[in-house]
Design a protein around this motif. Structure first.
Motif, PDB file in Angstrom:
ATOM      1  N   GLY A  71      48.788  41.200  42.766  1.00 22.59           N
ATOM      2  CA  GLY A  71      48.481  41.552  41.510  1.00 22.59           C
ATOM      3  C   GLY A  71      46.798  41.421  41.133  1.00 22.59           C
ATOM      4  O   GLY A  71      46.504  42.478  40.300  1.00 22.59           O
ATOM      5  N   LEU A  72      46.250  40.546  41.883  1.00 15.48           N
ATOM      6  CA  LEU A  72      44.742  40.536  41.720  1.00 15.48           C
ATOM      7  C   LEU A  72      44.145  41.799  42.340  1.00 15.48           C
ATOM      8  O   LEU A  72      43.289  42.184  41.453  1.00 15.48           O
ATOM      9  CB  LEU A  72      44.316  39.300  42.336  1.00 15.48           C
ATOM     10  N   THR A  74      45.529  44.741  42.578  1.00 17.07           N
ATOM     11  CA  THR A  74      45.764  45.940  41.393  1.00 17.07           C
ATOM     12  C   THR A  74      44.869  45.574  40.143  1.00 17.07           C
ATOM     13  O   THR A  74      44.119  46.601  39.870  1.00 17.07           O
ATOM     14  CB  THR A  74      47.119  45.897  40.975  1.00 17.07           C
ATOM     15  N   THR A  75      44.515  44.629  40.020  1.00 17.39           N
ATOM     16  CA  THR A  75      43.973  44.328  38.633  1.00 17.39           C
ATOM     17  C   THR A  75      42.447  44.709  39.054  1.00 17.39           C
ATOM     18  O   THR A  75      41.724  45.397  37.965  1.00 17.39           O
ATOM     19  CB  THR A  75      43.793  42.791  38.172  1.00 17.39           C
ATOM     20  N   ALA A  79      40.172  47.485  37.326  1.00 19.03           N
ATOM     21  CA  ALA A  79      38.808  47.177  36.624  1.00 19.03           C
ATOM     22  C   ALA A  79      37.505  48.032  37.260  1.00 19.03           C
ATOM     23  O   ALA A  79      36.733  48.579  36.427  1.00 19.03           O
ATOM     24  CB  ALA A  79      38.485  45.839  36.626  1.00 19.03           C
TER      25      ALA A  79
END
Length: 106
Positions: A71-72, A74-75, A79
């Motif tokens: 998840g990190l 992907t984030t 960004a």
């Protein structure tokens, strides 16, 4: 009754008492051994259950960490794609801070 027969009777009584005491001690020892064996088996079962639980919990934590890492990732990727200049400035600032901390240790 002669003294010899009295002594013989007393010796036989003593032998019988020793035999009884020995049998009682053996029975108590066998009972204690069974109790200890049962407790050891119970303790081993509890330890096995605890290890199984810990193993399962470890797998769950590892799965959650992997999921959080994905998840990190992907984030961060999103960004960087949306705001590449801001991401670059943050990376430079982070590098500067790490360098300053590293230099401060010397």
């Amino acid at each position: 009754m002669s003294i010899t027969s009295q002594v013989t009777n007393k010796v036989q009584e003593a032998q019988e008492a020793v035999t009884k005491a020995s049998a009682n001690a053996a029975a108590k020892a066998a009972s204690m051994a069974e109790d200890v064996s049962a407790k050891v088996d119970e303790t081993l079962e509890m330890a096995d259950a605890a290890l199984t639980t810990v193993g399962e919990q470890s797998r769950q934590v590892a799965e959650k960490a992997r999921s959080a890492g994905e998840g990190l990732k992907t984030t961060v990727e999103g960004a960087v794609r949306e705001q590449p200049f801001t991401a670059l400035l943050l990376a430079v600032a982070g590098g500067f801070l790490v360098g300053a901390m590293w230099k401060g240790r010397s």
